[in-house]
Design an enzyme around this catalytic site. Structure first.
Site, PDB file in Angstrom:
ATOM      1  CB  THR A 133      -1.256  -5.179 -43.303  1.00  0.00           C
ATOM      2  OG1 THR A 133      -2.038  -6.362 -43.428  1.00  0.00           O
ATOM      3  CG2 THR A 133      -2.116  -4.065 -42.732  1.00  0.00           C
ATOM      4  CD  GLU A 249      -2.784 -15.130 -44.164  1.00  0.00           C
ATOM      5  OE1 GLU A 249      -2.660 -14.241 -43.293  1.00  0.00           O
ATOM      6  OE2 GLU A 249      -2.530 -14.935 -45.372  1.00  0.00           O
ATOM      7  NE  ARG A 275     -14.259 -20.076  -6.842  1.00  0.00           N
ATOM      8  CZ  ARG A 275     -13.713 -19.281  -5.937  1.00  0.00           C
ATOM      9  NH1 ARG A 275     -12.689 -19.723  -5.195  1.00  0.00           N
ATOM     10  NH2 ARG A 275     -14.158 -18.067  -5.750  1.00  0.00           N
ATOM     11  CB  THR A 372     -12.120  -7.619 -41.418  1.00  0.00           C
ATOM     12  OG1 THR A 372     -12.820  -7.297 -42.635  1.00  0.00           O
ATOM     13  CG2 THR A 372     -10.970  -6.641 -41.232  1.00  0.00           C
TER      14      THR A 372
END
Length: 405
Positions: A133, A249, A275, A372
């Protein structure tokens, strides 16, 4: 427990996988988690943790033993990626080093290159990165400006890279450059560049929204002399090599996503079980149960798909389209799951001391890096309409030829 409703994953069912999983969990609990805050303050992890991972055989897991690896298949690497992600540990860039850089060297490197770098990488003695990049070039890798001029026995490299994982600590980076600029042979090539080369400089690590312990930075090249023997693969074939290796990747990013989603669900189940609100555990409310049921279902679906993709990578059969589907879908799912889980933590989910807050900040970038998610859809669509695109390209070529005559 979440495991009560999820199918057993056959891909990790062997005794070897279970032994590896136990070792990884011990490594994480005893040697990583307690350092998270310190590493976030420094903006990087320690070199010691890299060497420790190397000692345990957790780096370059599926590299041949002849080069210092463990000689196992990719499923063991996948297991390590998921276990790290379950705890939201985004600082150590082990996966990029082992599952992206190392395969480039193994597949395209000369014997001398493999012998020089892979054993040191497997031992954690050197840290690596990959420089693709650039400031004005993200997903469009053919538009890179960093160039390498042939000077006979070396290349002279000038340019800049950005958003480089492991960048500040890296000792070696595989860098994409333009070669033979302005000629008919112009193309992208890959060079192995060591950080001590004169003119190779690193920027200060970025202050990011998340992944605060990851030393992401810029790399600068000012008349860097790179020996010709540091060319990785053939000159001009760098883009083709990158496109081939991006499938693995992207699967690694997807595996990180399902590991992160599983960890988020488990932590939310534990929190909502203790909780209380209106005199009963939050997990006792139907809304909590429905939300976590939805999250668990999406996790299960993605685990099944990614297990198949992992087997395909091991057999070198994972297609670009399937890898794009995995990366796109798993990271979208991860983002939605973490958002739902944080909501169930209430105000505490917005406090950095709670792991769910770190997970929320860390996972956002997964829809951006490694291509992206919009680019993933483009790649999937190209596969769907492959014949149509080929016809359109041929028609355009014919029309151009007719005009020239």
């Amino acid at each position: 427990m979440l495991q009560n409703v999820l199918l057993e994953r056959e891909i990790y069912a062997s005794e070897e996988h279970k032994m590896m999983q136990k070792m990884i969990q011990d490594f994480i609990n005893n040697e990583i988690i307690d350092h998270t805050e310190e590493w976030e303050e420094k903006g990087m992890v320690s070199r010691d943790i890299w060497e420790r991972a190397g000692e345990l055989g957790l780096l370059c897991i599926d590299m041949p033993e002849d080069y210092g690896g463990s000689g196992l298949d990719f499923s063991f690497s996948a297991l390590f990626i998921e276990e790290m992600a379950k705890e939201g540990l985004s600082g150590p860039g082990f996966s990029l080093h082992s599952d992206i850089v190392a395969p480039y060297l193994l597949k395209y490197g000369t014997e001398a290159q493999k012998q020089k770098y892979l054993p040191l990488m497997a031992a954690g003695k050197i840290i690596t990165s990959i420089g693709m990049t650039e400031p004005n070039c993200g997903s469009d890798l053919q538009a890179i400006k960093t160039n390498a001029v042939d000077k006979g026995d070396h290349y002279l490299v000038n340019g800049q890279k950005t958003f480089i994982t492991n960048g500040y600590m890296s000792d070696m980076s595989i860098v994409a450059v333009k070669t033979n600029v302005g000629t008919a042979e112009e193309g992208v090539s890959l060079l192995i560049m060591e950080s001590h080369f004169e003119g190779f400089e690193k920027g200060i690590p970025f202050k990011k929204i998340g992944m605060k312990a990851q030393d992401t930075c810029e790399l600068f090249f000012d008349n860097v002399k790179v020996p010709k023997e540091n060319l990785l693969g053939e000159e001009g074939l760098g883009f083709k090599i990158m496109m081939t290796e991006l499938a693995r990747e992207r699967l690694s990013v997807a595996l990180n996503a399902i590991g992160g989603a599983e960890g988020a669900i488990e932590k939310t189940m534990a929190y909502t079980s203790t909780r209380t609100a209106f005199n009963k555990p939050i997990a006792g409310f139907q809304n909590t149960q429905f939300k976590l049921a939805e999250c668990a279902t999406q996790l299960q679906v993605h685990q099944a798909f990614l297990d198949r993709c992992t087997l395909l990578v091991s057999d070198h059969k994972l297609t670009a389209e399937s890898a794009s589907m995995a990366k796109y879908s798993a990271t979208e799912m991860h983002g939605k799951v973490v958002d739902e889980c944080l909501q169930l933590f209430g105000g505490y989910g917005y406090i950095w001391d709670y792991p769910i807050a770190r997970m929320y900040a860390d996972n956002r970038v997964a829809r951006i890096y490694a291509g992206t998610n919009e680019i993933m859809k483009v790649l999937i669509a190209r596969g769907l309409f492959k014949e149509l695109f080929q016809q359109m390209k041929a028609k355009k070529k014919t029309t151009k030829s007719q005009k020239n005559h």
